[in-house]
Design a protein around this motif. Structure first.
Motif, PDB file in Angstrom:
ATOM      1  N   MET A 172       3.319  87.701  30.176  1.00  0.00           N
ATOM      2  CA  MET A 172       3.921  87.259  28.913  1.00  0.00           C
ATOM      3  C   MET A 172       4.839  86.065  29.136  1.00  0.00           C
ATOM      4  SD  MET A 172       5.158  90.662  26.796  1.00  0.00           S
ATOM      5  CE  MET A 172       5.959  91.401  28.214  1.00  0.00           C
ATOM      6  N   LYS A 173       4.908  85.229  28.123  1.00  0.00           N
ATOM      7  CA  LYS A 173       5.892  84.158  28.088  1.00  0.00           C
ATOM      8  C   LYS A 173       7.006  84.609  27.140  1.00  0.00           C
ATOM      9  CE  LYS A 173       2.794  80.300  29.100  1.00  0.00           C
ATOM     10  NZ  LYS A 173       2.293  78.980  28.651  1.00  0.00           N
ATOM     11  N   GLU A 196       3.627  95.977  23.494  1.00  0.00           N
ATOM     12  CA  GLU A 196       3.075  96.534  22.256  1.00  0.00           C
ATOM     13  C   GLU A 196       3.086  95.499  21.140  1.00  0.00           C
ATOM     14  OE1 GLU A 196       5.036 100.112  21.134  1.00  0.00           O
ATOM     15  OE2 GLU A 196       4.456 101.199  22.951  1.00  0.00           O
ATOM     16  N   LEU A 197       4.185  94.747  21.044  1.00  0.00           N
ATOM     17  CA  LEU A 197       4.272  93.712  20.012  1.00  0.00           C
ATOM     18  C   LEU A 197       3.260  92.603  20.256  1.00  0.00           C
ATOM     19  CD1 LEU A 197       8.165  93.444  19.703  1.00  0.00           C
ATOM     20  CD2 LEU A 197       6.606  94.456  18.036  1.00  0.00           C
ATOM     21  N   GLU A 214       9.978  96.193  28.367  1.00  0.00           N
ATOM     22  CA  GLU A 214       8.661  95.651  28.682  1.00  0.00           C
ATOM     23  C   GLU A 214       7.582  96.336  27.848  1.00  0.00           C
ATOM     24  OE1 GLU A 214       6.107  94.613  32.682  1.00  0.00           O
ATOM     25  OE2 GLU A 214       7.066  96.587  32.548  1.00  0.00           O
ATOM     26  N   GLU A 215       7.682  97.643  27.702  1.00  0.00           N
ATOM     27  CA  GLU A 215       6.699  98.388  26.904  1.00  0.00           C
ATOM     28  C   GLU A 215       6.716  97.917  25.451  1.00  0.00           C
ATOM     29  OE1 GLU A 215       5.635 103.028  25.647  1.00  0.00           O
ATOM     30  OE2 GLU A 215       7.261 102.607  27.056  1.00  0.00           O
ATOM     31  N   GLN A 235       5.997  77.686  22.910  1.00  0.00           N
ATOM     32  CA  GLN A 235       4.853  78.599  22.854  1.00  0.00           C
ATOM     33  C   GLN A 235       5.230  79.881  23.601  1.00  0.00           C
ATOM     34  OE1 GLN A 235       2.054  77.896  21.074  1.00  0.00           O
ATOM     35  NE2 GLN A 235       3.147  76.033  20.469  1.00  0.00           N
ATOM     36  N   GLY A 236       6.003  80.716  22.958  1.00  0.00           N
ATOM     37  CA  GLY A 236       6.423  81.971  23.576  1.00  0.00           C
ATOM     38  C   GLY A 236       5.736  83.155  22.928  1.00  0.00           C
ATOM     39  N   ASP A 237       5.445  84.176  23.726  1.00  0.00           N
ATOM     40  CA  ASP A 237       4.851  85.388  23.170  1.00  0.00           C
ATOM     41  C   ASP A 237       5.897  86.240  22.466  1.00  0.00           C
ATOM     42  OD1 ASP A 237       2.199  84.936  24.188  1.00  0.00           O
ATOM     43  OD2 ASP A 237       2.963  85.440  26.178  1.00  0.00           O
ATOM     44  N   ILE A 238       7.115  86.251  23.018  1.00  0.00           N
ATOM     45  CA  ILE A 238       8.227  87.024  22.466  1.00  0.00           C
ATOM     46  C   ILE A 238       9.460  86.144  22.443  1.00  0.00           C
ATOM     47  CG2 ILE A 238       9.733  89.037  22.761  1.00  0.00           C
ATOM     48  CD1 ILE A 238       6.924  89.934  22.178  1.00  0.00           C
ATOM     49  N   VAL A 239      10.197  86.169  21.341  1.00  0.00           N
ATOM     50  CA  VAL A 239      11.504  85.513  21.261  1.00  0.00           C
ATOM     51  C   VAL A 239      12.526  86.589  20.919  1.00  0.00           C
ATOM     52  CG1 VAL A 239      12.927  83.812  20.067  1.00  0.00           C
ATOM     53  CG2 VAL A 239      10.503  83.326  20.495  1.00  0.00           C
TER      54      VAL A 239
END
Length: 418
Positions: A1-2, A408-409, A403-404, A124-128
């Motif tokens: 993930m980023k 999931e998100l 992390e989990e 371009q992030g997967d999670i912020v």
């Protein structure tokens, strides 16, 4: 993930619970193979942040595998424009119309990381995820989310007893999140009253290995404490942390046993937080001689400082959790905390510590005397706190939960694209 983490401050070593929280999550996720970038203000310390002093650090660093991107403390050109709007005729009214009256204070709270908005629009992030919602970066992230769809996780660290947590702006910000991480069940309930967004309890932790090599005897010898009874406090010496009421309580304790010593350990009080120093200066020489102050100690001394205590006391009303309780427990010390919602979720009263009225020095003194009078009770509570910490509150276990959630998100986001 980023992963992009956002924090008002990101210093090494960490100065506060929020900084330590995001540092441990970021480094823990990097160690598991994820790419983590932290966006933060260019400052050296919380005192510099409050005083508006730039750290003059490099714009981009890599610290323990975490990419750190620093922005100007006062927002650069956009920050100047924003501040100018507050001082020109009709400017404040215009900002109220654009952002809403409840957002203005948060919008203009230092650090003015206005550049976060354009950065997040390009990133371009997967999670912020943004931690510490009492300062403006959380609001700027919320504004960026309006301009660009990204997976948004809030880590607000609401101090529910503080008035800032009650602002109506947070209902809108919480609703914009894809998930929210709370530190305790008490904070989770507070959040659930304001949003239907997914809420998970992440908690905080410690690294047990960092407390294995400790030597309280060396600290006692260094500060001439010998075998005397020692009451310890570790943290910022502010009224909200309970140090003033603790000082009042110690005057009662000394009437019971004048051999008791109080150790105050933590960052040196700044010009903004000098009340504890003034109170101590007003004490008699007899009382002052029973106080040991350990300022700006190296991180390597922390475990030994906790180990030197007989009882750890933090009657704080400012905790969203209170990592210091875990640090005392990992050293098998009993704790005393404030009877407030968040701390009641952390301390199991009578099992691993005692709860007190944080505004009542008599009650704080009563709890101190109760524990100093009974070594068996101190040992039993210390063992219980240690077992609980190992079972639930290590950084590895906390990172597992985070992390989990992130995975999931991300999976839900990817599924939505197909």
């Amino acid at each position: 993930m980023k992963i992009i983490h956002i924090s008002s401050i990101y210093c090494h070593p960490a100065f506060s619970g929020a900084e330590l929280h995001i540092k441990e999550l970021s480094e823990g996720l990097v160690s598991r193979g994820h790419e983590v970038t932290v966006l933060t203000a260019n400052v050296h310390s919380p005192n510099d942040l409050s005083s508006g002093i730039s750290g003059k650090l490099s714009d981009i660093d890599v610290i323990n595998g975490v990419k750190v991107v620093r922005f100007p403390l006062d927002g650069g050109l956009l920050g100047s424009v924003l501040k100018s709007c507050l001082h020109i005729r009709g400017g404040c009214r215009s900002l109220n119309l654009i952002f809403g009256k409840d957002a203005i204070e948060l919008l203009t709270t230092r650090p003015l990381l206005v550049d976060l908005i354009s950065y997040l629009a390009r990133a371009q992030g997967d999670i912020v995820a943004v931690i510490g919602w009492d300062r403006s970066p959380a609001y700027y992230t919320y504004l960026a989310r309006k301009l660009k769809r990204f997976t948004f996780v809030g880590i607000p660290l609401f101090h529910i007893a503080d008035t800032w947590s009650q602002s109506t702006i947070y209902k809108r910000m919480l609703a914009a999140c894809d998930a929210v991480l709370a530190n305790t069940l008490h904070e989770a309930d507070f959040i659930k009253e304001r949003t239907k967004t997914r809420v998970e309890v992440g908690g905080v932790g410690v690294h047990p290995r960092l407390f294995e090599c400790r030597n309280g005897g060396e600290i006692r010898a260094r500060h001439r404490l010998g075998g005397l009874p020692v009451v310890g406090f570790v943290g910022r010496q502010t009224a909200g942390k309970g140090v003033l009421k603790l000082l009042d309580a110690m005057r009662i304790v000394w009437k019971w046993n004048d051999e008791v010593r109080l150790v105050l350990a933590g960052p040196r009080p700044s010009q903004h937080y000098h009340k504890a120093k003034a109170v101590i200066e007003g004490f008699t020489q007899f009382e002052r001689e029973r106080i040991v102050r350990i300022y700006d100690f190296p991180e390597s001394d922390k475990a030994s400082i906790f180990d030197a205590f007989d009882v750890f006391v933090l009657p704080s009303i400012e905790e969203s959790f209170g990592i210091a309780y875990l640090e005392a427990w990992i050293c098998r010390k009993p704790v005393i905390g404030a009877r407030i919602g968040s701390t009641q979720c952390v301390i199991n009263e009578g099992v691993d510590g005692l709860l007190v009225d944080p505004n009542d020095p008599q009650d704080i003194a009563r709890a101190i005397i109760e524990l100093l009078s009974d070594s068996n009770k101190r040992e039993r509570m210390g063992r219980s706190g240690y077992a609980k910490t190992i079972a639930h509150f290590t950084w590895d276990k906390v990172t597992d939960k985070v992390e989990e959630l992130y995975l999931e998100l991300l999976a839900a986001k990817e599924a939505g694209r197909h």
